[in-house]
Design a protein around this motif. Structure first.
Motif, PDB file in Angstrom:
ATOM      1  N   UNK A  32       0.862  -1.209  -0.045  1.00  0.00           N
ATOM      2  CA  UNK A  32       0.076   0.091   0.004  1.00  0.00           C
ATOM      3  C   UNK A  32       0.707   1.214   0.088  1.00  0.00           C
ATOM      4  N   UNK A  33       2.070   1.301   0.811  1.00  0.00           N
ATOM      5  CA  UNK A  33       2.758   2.434   0.942  1.00  0.00           C
ATOM      6  C   UNK A  33       3.463   2.612  -0.733  1.00  0.00           C
ATOM      7  N   UNK A  34       3.555   1.795  -1.350  1.00  0.00           N
ATOM      8  CA  UNK A  34       4.415   2.006  -2.776  1.00  0.00           C
ATOM      9  C   UNK A  34       3.511   2.680  -3.788  1.00  0.00           C
ATOM     10  N   UNK A  35       2.170   2.173  -3.171  1.00  0.00           N
ATOM     11  CA  UNK A  35       0.818   2.580  -4.462  1.00  0.00           C
ATOM     12  C   UNK A  35       0.325   3.977  -4.196  1.00  0.00           C
ATOM     13  N   UNK A  36       0.593   4.444  -2.947  1.00  0.00           N
ATOM     14  CA  UNK A  36       0.047   5.888  -2.537  1.00  0.00           C
ATOM     15  C   UNK A  36       0.389   6.994  -3.463  1.00  0.00           C
TER      16      UNK A  36
END
Length: 110
Positions: A32-36
């Motif tokens: 999730x952090x990478x796609x923010x």
């Protein structure tokens, strides 16, 4: 598929997790952090598209969907017709890239 997942994992977009009950299974989870940052770019576009689509009635959307479906079917039929009417060997097809093979032999045999 494995190569695609390898690339996504190397880029940090997904994480592989082994199944705790079946060692043959691997789950692929989104990081999730990478796609923010991706969400931040596309969220305004998504809102604008939703506003545009919401401006049409259900009947208008059905007409648009019908137009797109029929246009696609016609394009596929036209492409098939072109292929049927093209003599064999009239066009050169690009061959997929291969590693370690002599491309000259590919062309002379195909």
């Amino acid at each position: 598929m494995t190569t695609l997942i390898d690339r996504l994992e190397n880029a940090g977009y997904v994480v592989r997790e082994r199944d705790t009950q079946d060692r043959r299974k691997v789950h692929v989870r989104i990081n999730e952090a990478a796609i923010e940052p991706i969400k931040a770019v596309y969220a305004p576009i998504q809102r604008q598209m939703y506003a545009l689509w919401s401006s049409y009635s259900d009947q208008e959307l059905e007409s648009i969907a019908d137009f797109l479906a029929r246009s696609r079917a016609l394009a596929v039929a036209c492409a098939a017709e072109i292929l049927r009417n093209t003599p064999p060997g009239a066009t050169k097809r690009r061959l997929p890239r291969t590693s370690g093979m002599d491309r000259t032999k590919e062309h002379s045999n195909g």
